[in-house]
Design an enzyme around this catalytic site. Structure first.
Site, mmCIF file in Angstrom:
data_model
loop_
_atom_site.group_PDB
_atom_site.id
_atom_site.type_symbol
_atom_site.label_atom_id
_atom_site.label_comp_id
_atom_site.label_asym_id
_atom_site.label_seq_id
_atom_site.Cartn_x
_atom_site.Cartn_y
_atom_site.Cartn_z
ATOM 1 N N HIS A 156 -24.008 54.558 -10.815
ATOM 2 C CA HIS A 156 -23.975 53.528 -12.037
ATOM 3 C C HIS A 156 -22.727 52.970 -12.174
ATOM 4 O O HIS A 156 -22.276 52.578 -13.289
ATOM 5 C CB HIS A 156 -24.161 54.592 -13.174
ATOM 6 C CG HIS A 156 -25.399 55.470 -13.195
ATOM 7 N ND1 HIS A 156 -26.726 55.047 -13.402
ATOM 8 C CD2 HIS A 156 -25.208 56.789 -12.445
ATOM 9 C CE1 HIS A 156 -27.537 56.310 -12.969
ATOM 10 N NE2 HIS A 156 -26.690 57.363 -12.325
ATOM 11 N N ASN A 285 -9.276 33.833 -5.085
ATOM 12 C CA ASN A 285 -10.809 34.162 -5.263
ATOM 13 C C ASN A 285 -11.446 34.365 -3.875
ATOM 14 O O ASN A 285 -11.092 34.043 -3.010
ATOM 15 C CB ASN A 285 -11.313 32.905 -5.938
ATOM 16 C CG ASN A 285 -10.794 32.613 -7.413
ATOM 17 O OD1 ASN A 285 -10.251 33.465 -7.783
ATOM 18 N ND2 ASN A 285 -10.894 31.388 -7.517
ATOM 19 N N GLU A 290 -18.329 35.715 -2.237
ATOM 20 C CA GLU A 290 -19.141 35.466 -3.169
ATOM 21 C C GLU A 290 -20.282 34.381 -2.495
ATOM 22 O O GLU A 290 -21.446 34.645 -2.803
ATOM 23 C CB GLU A 290 -18.434 34.507 -4.203
ATOM 24 C CG GLU A 290 -17.518 35.379 -5.050
ATOM 25 C CD GLU A 290 -16.828 34.724 -5.945
ATOM 26 O OE1 GLU A 290 -16.613 35.213 -7.123
ATOM 27 O OE2 GLU A 290 -16.312 33.617 -5.562
ATOM 28 N N TYR A 317 -54.749 25.449 13.674
ATOM 29 C CA TYR A 317 -53.425 24.663 13.414
ATOM 30 C C TYR A 317 -53.644 23.600 12.005
ATOM 31 O O TYR A 317 -54.877 23.037 11.889
ATOM 32 C CB TYR A 317 -53.049 23.928 14.560
ATOM 33 C CG TYR A 317 -51.583 23.017 14.411
ATOM 34 C CD1 TYR A 317 -50.608 23.676 14.212
ATOM 35 C CD2 TYR A 317 -51.828 21.629 13.705
ATOM 36 C CE1 TYR A 317 -49.480 22.842 13.924
ATOM 37 C CE2 TYR A 317 -50.558 21.067 13.340
ATOM 38 C CZ TYR A 317 -49.304 21.711 13.494
ATOM 39 O OH TYR A 317 -48.252 21.115 13.060
ATOM 40 N N LYS A 325 -40.568 25.450 10.273
ATOM 41 C CA LYS A 325 -39.211 25.313 10.773
ATOM 42 C C LYS A 325 -37.912 25.283 10.251
ATOM 43 O O LYS A 325 -36.805 26.047 10.176
ATOM 44 C CB LYS A 325 -39.131 24.109 12.008
ATOM 45 C CG LYS A 325 -40.052 24.315 12.870
ATOM 46 C CD LYS A 325 -40.243 22.938 13.787
ATOM 47 C CE LYS A 325 -41.625 23.145 14.622
ATOM 48 N NZ LYS A 325 -42.851 22.963 13.766
#
Ligand code: ARG
Length: 457
Positions: A156, A285, A290, A317, A325
């Site tokens: 927590h 930073n 990040e 197909y 892709k």
């Protein structure tokens, strides 16, 4: 020139061509398209569509094209061809004339693209596997160097029990081991060749498809032509492998972002993976981390996107499948970049041991120890839990750690507490006691490091 001139009287609208063409991204399958074309030319000899001599001329020309592609893969995109398959066919015709027009006998771009993409996926699996193992190696080395770096463990996001930086590193080694095993699993199901399935109903030439699969390094050939050209499970599986692993990497990133924060200050990241602020001169930073955390989002998006593209598609197909892709390429590139970036972040990390220890000593991370001590003296655990809760409250009131309370104060909560409690409350004792398999005790961590190192060689 398009591949289907005969039936058409009008040229394609430029805007349609723009939407329809896939060369700008499927050029990445050039090497695989050449490899599968060489194998197909050999199969055409076995059914007497090509002579040995013709096959050799084709193979030689394809070899030259391979060298050109390898020298400058991006040159392909300057062409006006619709996709990599039409590009290669045109290049081959430019080199060997009419003979080049024979290669597409009995083959369709549907089984061709399915084959090329599987070949590409196989190559990626092996590269990604290396990327994972490398990060695991760096994590184990980091663990080895920080076996005695005690820090708080959290639940927590509250300080819970002390752990070591090594133990934290090894948690990610385990996650990555599962990621690697998922890749191996994916590979097993992927390693089946669709070539020779034709457009959808199978090739009309009596080609030995198992032999053809073997030439391309596949373990076997697919069993149903409709499924062969429609199956993109391997794309879904790889995207899901990437999505799960990126979740792991995002948690790794988030942990380190927190450890690196001014509030925790457990680690300092290297200048090589951080950036400054244009306004605030004091800032450093954790951008690399990040971005790992952030890029997790686009990989989840690629998986969801592909699931939706395939959902409800009729056999066999459909052009929708060309959408397989870009998402796959982007997701696997991103995964690989993030694996490498995570290793780079660890490479220059500085663990601030004193600060880590100080934090581990605060926050009553040894409260469970006191409860276990009472249990050893015959107090039932639930009662012990309550007693310790009261002792913690008193310690908080006095602004002290549990082990800093004098014996008389501790005895107010239970008379079974004696002088022998103090060594039990020491950080080292908290670690030492967790000696069952997988626990944070030094000998367990050392054993885990040794076992991992052995697994990774
Ligand atoms: N560029 C196409 C793709 O990536 C190749 C297959 C085209 N097949 C077709 N029938 N139009 O899916």
């Amino acid at each position: 020139m398009a591949l289907w001139g005969g039936r058409f009287t009008q040229a394609a609208d430029q805007r349609f061509k723009q939407l329809n063409d896939s060369l700008r991204f499927d050029y990445r399958l050039a090497e695989q398209d050449i490899m599968s074309s060489v194998a197909w030319s050999k199969a055409l000899v076995t059914v007497k569509v090509l002579t040995e001599a013709e096959q050799q001329r084709l193979e030689q020309a394809l070899g030259v094209l391979m060298a050109e592609v390898q020298a400058d893969p991006s040159a392909i995109v300057n062409s006006d061809a619709e996709d990599i398959h039409s590009w290669l066919e045109q290049k081959l015709i430019d080199k060997v004339g009419d003979l080049g027009k024979k290669l597409h006998t009995g083959r369709s771009r549907n089984d061709q693209v399915a084959t090329d993409l599987k070949l590409w996926c196989k190559q990626q699996v092996s590269q990604l596997h290396h990327g994972i193992v490398h990060l695991q190696q760096v994590l184990v080395e980091t663990a080895e160097a920080h076996q005695d770096a005690v820090m708080p463990g959290y639940t927590h996001l509250q300080r819970a029990q002390p752990v070591t930086f090594a133990h934290w590193c090894l948690a990610y080694v385990e996650m990555l081991a599962r990621d690697a095993s998922r890749l191996q699993d994916t590979l097993k199901r992927l390693d089946v060749s669709p070539l020779g399935s034709g457009a959808l109903a199978g090739t009309a030439y009596p080609i030995d498809r198992e032999q053809l699969a073997g030439w391309l390094g596949f373990a076997s050939a697919t069993s149903n032509s409709l499924d062969s050209v429609s199956d993109r499970d391997h794309v879904l599986e790889l995207l899901s492998n990437a999505a799960i692993s990126m979740v792991h990497l995002s948690r790794f990133a988030e942990d380190l972002i927190f450890f690196n924060s001014g509030e925790a200050a457990f680690v300092e990241l290297s200048d090589r993976v951080t950036s400054g602020s244009s306004l605030m001169p004091q800032k450093k930073n954790p951008d690399a981390l990040e971005l790992i955390r952030g890029k997790c989002g686009r990989v989840q998006g690629a998986l969801t996107g592909m699931m939706m593209t395939l959902k409800g598609l009729p056999l066999a197909y459909n052009k929708d499948m060309q959408e397989d892709k870009e998402g796959l390429f982007d997701a696997l590139d991103t995964w690989m970049d993030c694996l490498q970036m995570a290793a780079l972040v660890l490479d220059g990390i500085q663990v601030k041991r004193l600060r880590c220890k100080e934090a581990a000593e605060q926050g009553y991370a040894n409260a469970t120890e006191l409860a276990d001590y009472l249990v050893a003296k015959g107090v039932p655990f639930r009662e012990a839990h309550h007693i310790v809760g009261e002792a913690v409250m008193e310690a908080i009131r006095q602004g002290k750690a549990l082990e800093a309370l004098p014996l008389a104060d501790l005895q107010k909560f239970s008379m079974v507490i004696g002088d022998d409690v103090y060594p039990i409350l020491a950080l080292q004792s908290c670690l030492d006691k967790r000696a069952a398999k997988g626990g944070v005790a030094p000998q367990q961590v050392a054993a885990a490091i040794a076992a991992t190192k052995q697994r990774l060689v």
